[in-house]
Design a protein around this motif. Structure first.
Motif, mmCIF file in Angstrom:
data_model
loop_
_atom_site.group_PDB
_atom_site.id
_atom_site.type_symbol
_atom_site.label_atom_id
_atom_site.label_comp_id
_atom_site.label_asym_id
_atom_site.label_seq_id
_atom_site.Cartn_x
_atom_site.Cartn_y
_atom_site.Cartn_z
ATOM 1 N N PRO A 28 0.818 -1.212 0.000
ATOM 2 C CA PRO A 28 0.000 0.000 0.000
ATOM 3 C C PRO A 28 0.855 1.267 0.000
ATOM 4 O O PRO A 28 1.968 1.287 0.535
ATOM 5 C CB PRO A 28 -0.814 -0.117 1.294
ATOM 6 N N ARG A 29 0.313 2.294 -0.582
ATOM 7 C CA ARG A 29 1.029 3.558 -0.754
ATOM 8 C C ARG A 29 1.539 4.114 0.576
ATOM 9 O O ARG A 29 0.821 4.174 1.572
ATOM 10 C CB ARG A 29 0.077 4.579 -1.398
ATOM 11 N N GLY A 30 2.809 4.509 0.571
ATOM 12 C CA GLY A 30 3.388 5.227 1.698
ATOM 13 C C GLY A 30 3.799 4.377 2.878
ATOM 14 O O GLY A 30 4.350 4.904 3.850
ATOM 15 N N LEU A 31 3.566 3.045 2.845
ATOM 16 C CA LEU A 31 3.926 2.193 3.979
ATOM 17 C C LEU A 31 5.314 1.583 3.783
ATOM 18 O O LEU A 31 5.728 1.291 2.667
ATOM 19 C CB LEU A 31 2.901 1.074 4.153
ATOM 20 N N ILE A 32 6.014 1.395 4.903
ATOM 21 C CA ILE A 32 7.350 0.791 4.861
ATOM 22 C C ILE A 32 7.230 -0.657 4.389
ATOM 23 O O ILE A 32 6.403 -1.422 4.886
ATOM 24 C CB ILE A 32 8.012 0.839 6.249
ATOM 25 N N HIS A 33 8.070 -1.043 3.418
ATOM 26 C CA HIS A 33 8.023 -2.403 2.899
ATOM 27 C C HIS A 33 9.402 -2.844 2.424
ATOM 28 O O HIS A 33 10.318 -2.032 2.270
ATOM 29 C CB HIS A 33 6.999 -2.520 1.764
ATOM 30 N N TYR A 34 9.536 -4.148 2.193
ATOM 31 C CA TYR A 34 10.806 -4.709 1.716
ATOM 32 C C TYR A 34 10.522 -6.019 0.993
ATOM 33 O O TYR A 34 9.413 -6.584 1.074
ATOM 34 C CB TYR A 34 11.777 -4.941 2.877
ATOM 35 N N SER A 35 11.527 -6.535 0.295
ATOM 36 C CA SER A 35 11.462 -7.870 -0.298
ATOM 37 C C SER A 35 12.856 -8.473 -0.260
ATOM 38 O O SER A 35 13.858 -7.759 -0.360
ATOM 39 C CB SER A 35 10.914 -7.828 -1.732
ATOM 40 N N VAL A 36 12.907 -9.804 -0.127
ATOM 41 C CA VAL A 36 14.198 -10.484 -0.005
ATOM 42 C C VAL A 36 14.117 -11.844 -0.692
ATOM 43 O O VAL A 36 13.088 -12.523 -0.638
ATOM 44 C CB VAL A 36 14.607 -10.638 1.483
ATOM 45 N N ASN A 37 15.190 -12.220 -1.344
ATOM 46 C CA ASN A 37 15.290 -13.517 -2.008
ATOM 47 C C ASN A 37 15.653 -14.579 -0.969
ATOM 48 O O ASN A 37 16.736 -14.555 -0.385
ATOM 49 C CB ASN A 37 16.349 -13.449 -3.112
ATOM 50 N N LEU A 38 14.759 -15.533 -0.758
ATOM 51 C CA LEU A 38 14.993 -16.584 0.229
ATOM 52 C C LEU A 38 15.751 -17.772 -0.345
ATOM 53 O O LEU A 38 16.172 -18.661 0.410
ATOM 54 C CB LEU A 38 13.654 -17.078 0.793
#
Length: 222
Positions: free
Chosen positions: A155-165
């Protein structure tokens, strides 16, 4: 001649781009509605719209791009490469309220916690196993492990991340409902801003001592 694997990957990327653009385009855009069919970016034009100059005459080539044909280099500390297609490097996107990114991950590669102040994001996994997550306004973490062709919304403006497992490379495509979604990396903004935040504020906010704050800041200075 291109290998069968390369041709397959290219076709998958094309399909993914179309799907993500359709998904994002169907959402309510955060940019102003255009008042004309298109405004292809052209640095030599005198007609200015949405912060970019527009071509007086467009061609079919203006609405296609090969920016995602090659993987980005993941030879960096985060093990990730983000290739963004926006109005500045893909002129046909100007005024359409869209931008799109290719994200290449090395094993363990991380897109660190960040926010996009002007856009929501839809992530589509194409290769590998990726964990995607965001934190909402009540500090609740929403995390999901994704496999190829799974989708996840930030969602717009929220802290987020992604990581390769996984133990091998991974690949994803992200679509944004803004031609300029903006980007603020949380750690960089707090510990590596141009005019640095006073140490005593960082110490109190993160329950750190002066030595720890300096060590973190030094890590960003390389």
């Amino acid at each position: 001649m291109a290998s069968a694997a390369a041709i397959f990957t290219s076709r998958v990327l094309v399909i993914a781009c179309v799907l993500v653009c359709e998904l994002v385009g169907a959402a309510v855009g955060s940019d102003a509605d255009p008042l004309q069919d298109y405004c292809v970016t052209d640095s030599s034009s005198n007609v200015v719209l949405n912060g970019f100059t527009c071509k007086s005459s467009a061609s079919p080539a203006d609405f296609s791009s090969s920016l995602f044909n090659s993987p980005g280099s993941t030879a960096n500390a985060l093990g990730v490469a983000v290739t963004l297609a926006g109005a500045s490097n893909f002129g046909g996107l100007n005024t359409q309220g869209l931008s799109i990114a290719r994200i290449d991950y090395a094993a363990g590669g991380l897109v660190p916690p960040h926010v996009h102040p002007r856009a929501s994001e839809v992530l589509l996994v194409l290769q590998g196993t990726i964990s995607a997550a965001f934190v909402d306004g009540s500090n609740k973490l929403y995390s999901q492990t994704l496999q190829p062709f799974d989708l996840f919304v930030f969602p717009r403006g929220l802290i987020h991340y992604s990581v390769n497992l996984g133990t091998g490379p991974a690949l994803s495509i992200s679509g944004f409902n803004s031609q300029n979604p903006g980007l603020s990396l949380i750690a960089n903004a707090l510990f590596a801003s141009n005019d640095t935040i006073p140490d005593f504020i960082l110490e109190k906010a993160f329950h750190l001592n002066p030595v720890e704050v300096e060590l973190i800041k030094a890590s960003f200075r390389g």
